[in-house]
Scaffold this motif. Structure first.
Motif, mmCIF file in Angstrom:
data_model
loop_
_atom_site.group_PDB
_atom_site.id
_atom_site.type_symbol
_atom_site.label_atom_id
_atom_site.label_comp_id
_atom_site.label_asym_id
_atom_site.label_seq_id
_atom_site.Cartn_x
_atom_site.Cartn_y
_atom_site.Cartn_z
ATOM 1 N N SER A 247 0.579 -1.097 -0.058
ATOM 2 C CA SER A 247 0.283 0.110 0.288
ATOM 3 C C SER A 247 0.863 1.256 0.194
ATOM 4 O O SER A 247 1.871 1.514 1.311
ATOM 5 C CB SER A 247 -0.986 -0.257 0.695
ATOM 6 N N VAL A 248 0.512 2.579 -0.709
ATOM 7 C CA VAL A 248 1.125 3.054 -0.317
ATOM 8 C C VAL A 248 1.240 4.244 0.497
ATOM 9 O O VAL A 248 -0.386 4.272 0.306
ATOM 10 C CB VAL A 248 0.467 4.192 -2.333
ATOM 11 N N GLU A 249 1.662 5.241 1.199
ATOM 12 C CA GLU A 249 1.583 5.653 2.551
ATOM 13 C C GLU A 249 1.896 7.402 1.923
ATOM 14 O O GLU A 249 2.847 7.214 0.428
ATOM 15 C CB GLU A 249 2.096 5.260 3.381
ATOM 16 N N ALA A 288 5.839 5.351 0.234
ATOM 17 C CA ALA A 288 5.052 6.249 0.408
ATOM 18 C C ALA A 288 5.325 7.196 -0.738
ATOM 19 O O ALA A 288 6.700 7.657 -1.626
ATOM 20 C CB ALA A 288 5.562 6.818 1.409
ATOM 21 N N VAL A 289 4.159 8.675 -0.638
ATOM 22 C CA VAL A 289 4.597 9.624 -1.762
ATOM 23 C C VAL A 289 4.800 10.956 -0.771
ATOM 24 O O VAL A 289 4.031 10.603 0.420
ATOM 25 C CB VAL A 289 3.563 10.228 -2.670
ATOM 26 N N ASP A 290 5.139 11.921 -1.152
ATOM 27 C CA ASP A 290 5.234 13.042 -0.622
ATOM 28 C C ASP A 290 3.890 14.443 -0.779
ATOM 29 O O ASP A 290 5.260 14.460 -1.715
ATOM 30 C CB ASP A 290 7.365 13.093 0.163
ATOM 31 N N TYR A 291 3.723 14.592 0.040
ATOM 32 C CA TYR A 291 2.938 15.569 -0.243
ATOM 33 C C TYR A 291 3.413 16.540 -0.770
ATOM 34 O O TYR A 291 3.179 18.200 -1.223
ATOM 35 C CB TYR A 291 1.123 15.686 0.872
ATOM 36 N N SER A 292 4.695 17.276 0.075
ATOM 37 C CA SER A 292 5.920 18.023 0.310
ATOM 38 C C SER A 292 6.342 18.901 -1.507
ATOM 39 O O SER A 292 6.727 19.663 -1.561
ATOM 40 C CB SER A 292 6.846 18.803 1.340
ATOM 41 N N LYS A 293 5.965 17.593 -2.259
ATOM 42 C CA LYS A 293 7.006 17.643 -3.501
ATOM 43 C C LYS A 293 6.019 17.266 -4.492
ATOM 44 O O LYS A 293 6.325 17.326 -5.595
ATOM 45 C CB LYS A 293 7.200 15.874 -3.742
ATOM 46 N N VAL A 303 7.308 7.810 -6.501
ATOM 47 C CA VAL A 303 7.170 7.006 -5.177
ATOM 48 C C VAL A 303 8.355 6.833 -4.859
ATOM 49 O O VAL A 303 9.313 6.331 -5.743
ATOM 50 C CB VAL A 303 6.442 5.760 -5.518
ATOM 51 N N MET A 304 8.569 6.096 -3.509
ATOM 52 C CA MET A 304 9.466 6.388 -3.010
ATOM 53 C C MET A 304 9.770 5.446 -2.060
ATOM 54 O O MET A 304 8.986 4.616 -1.196
ATOM 55 C CB MET A 304 10.238 7.558 -1.699
ATOM 56 N N ILE A 305 10.740 4.048 -2.404
ATOM 57 C CA ILE A 305 10.794 3.448 -1.100
ATOM 58 C C ILE A 305 11.876 4.165 0.203
ATOM 59 O O ILE A 305 12.920 4.242 0.482
ATOM 60 C CB ILE A 305 11.800 2.635 -1.953
ATOM 61 N N LEU A 306 10.974 3.800 1.036
ATOM 62 C CA LEU A 306 11.075 3.813 2.254
ATOM 63 C C LEU A 306 12.429 2.973 3.651
ATOM 64 O O LEU A 306 13.345 3.533 4.149
ATOM 65 C CB LEU A 306 10.193 4.929 3.096
ATOM 66 N N ARG A 307 11.900 1.777 3.070
ATOM 67 C CA ARG A 307 12.092 0.406 3.922
ATOM 68 C C ARG A 307 12.870 -0.614 2.795
ATOM 69 O O ARG A 307 11.428 -0.771 2.276
ATOM 70 C CB ARG A 307 11.370 0.407 4.967
ATOM 71 N N ASP A 320 6.937 3.623 -10.742
ATOM 72 C CA ASP A 320 7.777 4.694 -9.653
ATOM 73 C C ASP A 320 6.425 5.558 -9.548
ATOM 74 O O ASP A 320 7.002 7.090 -8.300
ATOM 75 C CB ASP A 320 8.826 5.268 -10.453
ATOM 76 N N LYS A 321 5.432 6.296 -10.624
ATOM 77 C CA LYS A 321 5.060 7.478 -10.274
ATOM 78 C C LYS A 321 3.753 7.302 -10.580
ATOM 79 O O LYS A 321 2.921 5.758 -10.965
ATOM 80 C CB LYS A 321 5.628 8.070 -10.944
ATOM 81 N N VAL A 322 2.819 7.917 -9.776
ATOM 82 C CA VAL A 322 0.807 7.523 -9.335
ATOM 83 C C VAL A 322 0.229 9.011 -9.946
ATOM 84 O O VAL A 322 0.582 9.738 -9.361
ATOM 85 C CB VAL A 322 0.573 6.972 -8.140
ATOM 86 N N GLU A 323 -0.677 8.708 -9.622
ATOM 87 C CA GLU A 323 -1.704 9.781 -9.619
ATOM 88 C C GLU A 323 -2.624 10.150 -9.111
ATOM 89 O O GLU A 323 -2.400 9.127 -7.804
ATOM 90 C CB GLU A 323 -3.086 9.873 -10.933
#
Length: 329
Positions: A247-249, A288-293, A303-307, A320-323
């Motif tokens: 799931s994308v956070e 996850a995706v970053d709202y600030s970006k 989409v970033m791999i955080l862990r 690697d990108k989502v709407e």
């Protein structure tokens, strides 16, 4: 008529036999004479010049020789011809030893060895009937530098080509990891590590144990190493590909807002060792995706791999990108 010819031939044949016997007797006597002459000649004393390789012994442990010392010496040897033949025509000659302790002080770190003072010591290194009568060069000059030491890491210069599905399980293990190098302070100040001679391995499919020689660069001069080689271990294991759906956070989301991605899940693909395959599950990853970006005018986020677990490698995302859309709660 025939009888006369036969008698003539028979007489000539007898004369030929007598001539051959006289010739053989003459040659035999000549050989004996030459042999006796050689014995008499070789029993006399002669002086010859012979070049020998040199090895210097009893080097001081706290000093380093900074100049180039002669690696060969020309010795004049006196002995009988029998003894000298061995030294004149021998291809592999013995190494003569020069004792550095015999060096005499000149000034500061400069010393010299008078070759003529080495005559007796060099004569003792030969057979009892052989005497060294002169040496060239007649003097050997020595310049000393203070020897210093430091501990440096060893870096393995190794190229690996693995068989299909095989990879290195961890980093190359070197034993020892550090070695001590000794030399002049000027040289050591330029060295932070030492490397092994290059090694290329092809189609690797199992753990490798290999001895690797340490590379000693010519520009480092008379550098001394505590080890001239190291042992390397390369752990190799078989890898397989696996996939987890995650799931994308959302990171850095302001209060009162809701961000929904499309799709809301992405697949993560990775390689893992067969032995670790059953130990990995989706909870070991976090994406996850970053709202600030968010960029103005764009409806996509990266989409970033955080862990991800340390046992996996070559981690890739299906998207690697989502709407996204943003709503108020």
């Amino acid at each position: 008529m025939r009888s006369g010819i036969f008698k003539t031939y028979k007489g000539m044949n007898k004369d030929g036999v007598r001539f051959n016997r006289r010739m053989i007797t003459f040659l035999f006597c000549m050989l004996i004479s030459v042999f006796i002459w050689l014995l008499m000649a070789l029993s006399k004393d002669y002086v010859i010049r012979v070049t020998f390789p040199v090895k210097y012994v009893n080097m001081p442990k706290d000093k380093l020789i900074s100049n180039h010392l002669p690696q060969q010496m020309v010795l004049e040897l006196k002995s009988s011809g029998f003894n000298l033949l061995n030294y004149k025509f021998k291809q592999q000659r013995e190494t003569v030893l020069i004792d550095i302790n015999d060096a005499r002080f000149v000034s500061h770190n400069n010393y010299y060895i008078r070759s003529t003072n080495q005559l007796d010591k060099l004569t003792d290194q030969f057979e009892s009937e052989v005497k060294v009568v002169s040496i060239f060069p007649d003097s050997i000059f020595i310049n000393y530098n203070k020897k210093v030491s430091k501990r440096v890491p060893v870096k393995a210069n190794i190229s690996l080509d693995f068989d299909d599905q095989y990879q290195m399980a961890d980093s190359v293990q070197i034993e020892p990891k550090f070695i001590e190098i000794s030399g002049s302070s000027d040289v050591l100040s330029k060295i932070d590590s030492v490397q092994t001679a290059p090694v290329n391995l092809k189609k690797v499919s199992s753990t490798v144990f290999i001895k690797m020689e340490i590379l000693k660069s010519p520009e480092y001069g008379q550098l001394e190493l505590s080890h001239t080689s190291v042992q390397a271990k390369i752990n190799v294991t078989k890898y397989t590909e696996a996939v987890q759906e995650l799931s994308v956070e959302v990171e850095n989301l302001p209060l009162g807002l809701m961000l929904k991605t499309f799709p809301d899940k992405v697949s993560v693909k990775y390689q893992v060792a067969f032995d670790d395959y059953g130990k990995i599950n989706g909870s070991d990853f976090r994406v996850a995706v970053d709202y600030s970006k968010i960029e103005q005018g764009s409806n996509k986020l990266k989409v970033m791999i955080l862990r991800s677990p340390k046992q996996v490698r070559s981690v890739k995302l299906s998207n690697d990108k989502v709407e996204f859309i943003i709503r108020k709660k």
